[in-house]
Motif scaffolding. Sequence first.
Motif, short mmCIF file in Angstrom:
data_model
loop_
_atom_site.label_atom_id
_atom_site.label_comp_id
_atom_site.label_asym_id
_atom_site.label_seq_id
_atom_site.Cartn_x
_atom_site.Cartn_y
_atom_site.Cartn_z
N HIS A 1 20.75 16.35 59.49
CA HIS A 1 20.72 15.22 58.47
C HIS A 1 18.93 14.26 59.05
N HIS A 2 18.53 14.34 57.76
CA HIS A 2 16.74 13.56 58.27
C HIS A 2 17.33 12.16 58.08
N ILE A 3 18.26 11.42 57.77
CA ILE A 3 18.54 10.20 57.46
C ILE A 3 19.86 9.67 59.21
N PRO A 4 19.47 8.22 58.65
CA PRO A 4 20.15 7.95 59.60
C PRO A 4 21.69 7.68 59.74
N SER B 1 14.44 0.96 52.59
CA SER B 1 14.84 0.77 53.50
C SER B 1 13.97 0.51 54.51
N LYS B 2 12.10 0.31 54.43
CA LYS B 2 11.11 1.12 54.58
C LYS B 2 10.45 -0.35 55.25
N GLY B 3 10.91 -1.58 54.67
CA GLY B 3 10.69 -2.64 54.86
C GLY B 3 9.08 -3.01 54.38
N THR C 1 -0.83 2.50 45.04
CA THR C 1 1.05 3.39 44.81
C THR C 1 0.96 4.78 44.83
N LYS C 2 -0.66 4.92 45.20
CA LYS C 2 -1.19 7.13 44.79
C LYS C 2 -0.83 7.12 46.12
N ALA C 3 -0.23 8.88 46.34
CA ALA C 3 -0.45 9.44 47.04
C ALA C 3 -1.65 9.96 47.21
N LEU D 1 -7.68 7.49 57.23
CA LEU D 1 -7.57 5.82 56.85
C LEU D 1 -6.84 5.68 58.20
N TYR D 2 -5.26 6.05 59.08
CA TYR D 2 -5.48 5.92 59.82
C TYR D 2 -6.20 5.48 61.10
N ARG D 3 -6.64 6.95 61.69
CA ARG D 3 -7.89 6.89 62.89
C ARG D 3 -8.67 5.79 62.73
N MET E 1 14.20 8.80 60.78
CA MET E 1 12.97 9.24 62.25
C MET E 1 11.50 8.06 61.55
N ASN E 2 10.90 8.29 60.79
CA ASN E 2 9.54 8.19 60.29
C ASN E 2 8.84 9.24 61.10
N LEU E 3 8.43 9.75 59.89
CA LEU E 3 7.29 10.84 60.29
C LEU E 3 5.55 10.05 60.17
P1 ADQ Z 1 10.68 9.60 54.41
O1 ADQ Z 1 12.18 8.62 54.58
O2 ADQ Z 1 10.60 9.53 53.39
O3 ADQ Z 1 11.73 11.08 55.48
P2 ADQ Z 1 8.78 9.34 56.36
O4 ADQ Z 1 9.23 10.28 57.58
O5 ADQ Z 1 7.86 8.44 57.18
O6 ADQ Z 1 9.79 9.59 55.16
O7 ADQ Z 1 8.03 10.62 56.10
C1 ADQ Z 1 7.28 9.99 53.71
C2 ADQ Z 1 6.07 11.45 54.91
O8 ADQ Z 1 5.46 11.24 53.31
C3 ADQ Z 1 4.96 10.98 55.48
O9 ADQ Z 1 4.99 12.54 56.25
C4 ADQ Z 1 3.90 10.30 55.03
O10 ADQ Z 1 2.61 10.68 55.88
C5 ADQ Z 1 3.89 10.77 53.69
N1 ADQ Z 1 2.85 10.37 52.62
C6 ADQ Z 1 3.85 8.85 52.78
N2 ADQ Z 1 3.00 7.99 51.88
C7 ADQ Z 1 2.40 8.85 51.58
C8 ADQ Z 1 1.09 8.84 50.47
N3 ADQ Z 1 1.05 7.70 49.76
N4 ADQ Z 1 -0.01 10.19 49.78
C9 ADQ Z 1 0.88 10.90 50.64
N5 ADQ Z 1 2.07 11.11 51.85
C10 ADQ Z 1 2.51 10.09 51.89
C11 ADQ Z 1 12.99 11.35 55.37
C12 ADQ Z 1 13.45 10.71 56.56
C13 ADQ Z 1 12.68 10.38 57.47
C14 ADQ Z 1 12.56 11.21 58.45
C15 ADQ Z 1 11.51 12.01 57.80
C16 ADQ Z 1 11.92 13.94 58.11
O11 ADQ Z 1 13.88 8.97 55.88
O12 ADQ Z 1 13.34 9.11 58.22
O13 ADQ Z 1 11.79 10.49 59.89
O14 ADQ Z 1 12.65 12.60 56.23
O15 ADQ Z 1 13.23 13.91 58.64
#
Ligand code: ADQ
Length: 473
Positions: free
Chosen positions: A157-160, A271-273, A341-343, A352-354, A368-370
């Motif tokens: 289960h990936h979410i809470p 959920s992301k605030g 709003t691009k991926a 960009l993180y760095r 979790m929040n990756l």
């Molecule tokens: P998500 O809700 O999608 O995942 P998250 O864990 O933050 O949330 O993962 C998002 C992923 O998408 C990250 O790898 C990030 O790099 C990528 N991403 C976000 N914006 C992007 C952009 N503009 N371009 C490219 N990539 C982008 C769900 C759950 C989380 C849980 C994960 C994994 O909601 O809580 O951590 O699954 O289990």
Amino acid sequence: MSRLIIVSNRVAVPEAGSKAVAAGGLAVALKEAFTAYRGLWFGWSGKIAEQPADTPTIADRGRVRYAVMDLSPQDHREYYSGFANRALWPIMHYRLGLAAYSRADYAGYQRVNRIFAQALAGLIEPGDLIWVHDYHLIPLASELRGLGVANPIGYFHHIPWPSGEVFNTLPASNELLRAVADYDLIGLQTECDVHNLSRNLVDELRAIPLGGGSLMVDGRRTRIRSFPIGIDVEGFRQAADRAGMNRTVRDTVAGLRTRKLLIGVDRLDYSKGVPERMEAVDRFFASNPDQRGNVVFLQIAPKSRTEVPEYEQLSRDVNEVLGNINGSLGEPSWTPIQYVTKAYPRAVLAGLYRAARVGLVTPMRDGMNLVAKEYVAAQNEEDPGVLVLSKFAGAARQLPEALLVNPYDRFEVAEAIRAALYMPKAERLERWKPMVERLAREDVDWWARTYLTELEAFRTIEREPPAAAEAAQ
Ligand code: ADQ
């Protein structure tokens, strides 16, 4: 070599001729697992068809066979946009006010799980391990068991998983509790999630705790454990090292000149605030006027689930908050919040993180929040930035050295932004090192390996075929 069957809602089949699994998300997470097993990946193709076939389309790519199903417009509306994303998602994220339950949607959710189980059952061989992912597919194990599948079936289960007080507001709550307990192994992100689900099974279904995370529910044994999902730490570090060569990263860094960068990266989801974070940045500039012109907040947030009305509303809210802040604070030479709003590919995100002195990861609630982990992994080991992290993200449990904040309190978040910007290098290093070391130990391969080792243990369990079980009653 035995076979691992992964089932997930959406399956991206790589281009023909490609031997690699598709980039991103679960595909990266399971790359390592597919070297230890032959793989079958089953789920929705992402396509909608007026008359979907009742057997899957098969494609072989290297070691992995893909089997995907299309959805009808009604199935997509009820199962995916409806029950999964308008009822389960908000409730699992503690947002009762946003939940929209309908019986028709729930029936669609059950129907699609039944269709998937029927299509999958014919592909399962006796030695296969089955690993189902996420809230779209909670009833799948019950459906498969009903069809006589006796293999080990695990769920992640990936979410809470919220407390019973929240979860039980869902009209179908007890049925879903029974369904999830049909899995042999239930993987959750945190100990808090484990506590919530276990407690609810005891309270609502009179489950009997057997120790070690095992429970007896309606005469069947299930095991509930936390397996915090990790990332490819080394991959992110290397991508960040090389990112200087990337044009988007180079131009962004050059455009900053001496300004410090705050970064937020999220799917656009309530959920992301995101609007709350923008308001906290506004608060920061209000109480630190000397920093106007010296700091820029870059928010990257690709739209998602645009067919769900709550997401359209969110998009309008973000645009309004953003317009107000940039309009009232901005100067011809300085835009306080940049919003795109691009991926972007990993190479760009890592760079960009760095480049960002502060990573702002402030979800109202997150499994979790990756992104929090990616930000930490991408930092320069000589001069790392500071992570400001919501205490309601699962990642906060593994990253206590971050500046932990309550995202509902924009004064607290604004204060953390200030602390992060002024934090001396020695303290930044002292906080960052234990975080990156922990993330490297508990990376994505560790996550998949740990889960699958535990699921393997269920091979030895003898199961009665369902017909015999019924006859004995
Ligand atoms: P998500 O809700 O999608 O995942 P998250 O864990 O933050 O949330 O993962 C998002 C992923 O998408 C990250 O790898 C990030 O790099 C990528 N991403 C976000 N914006 C992007 C952009 N503009 N371009 C490219 N990539 C982008 C769900 C759950 C989380 C849980 C994960 C994994 O909601 O809580 O951590 O699954 O289990």
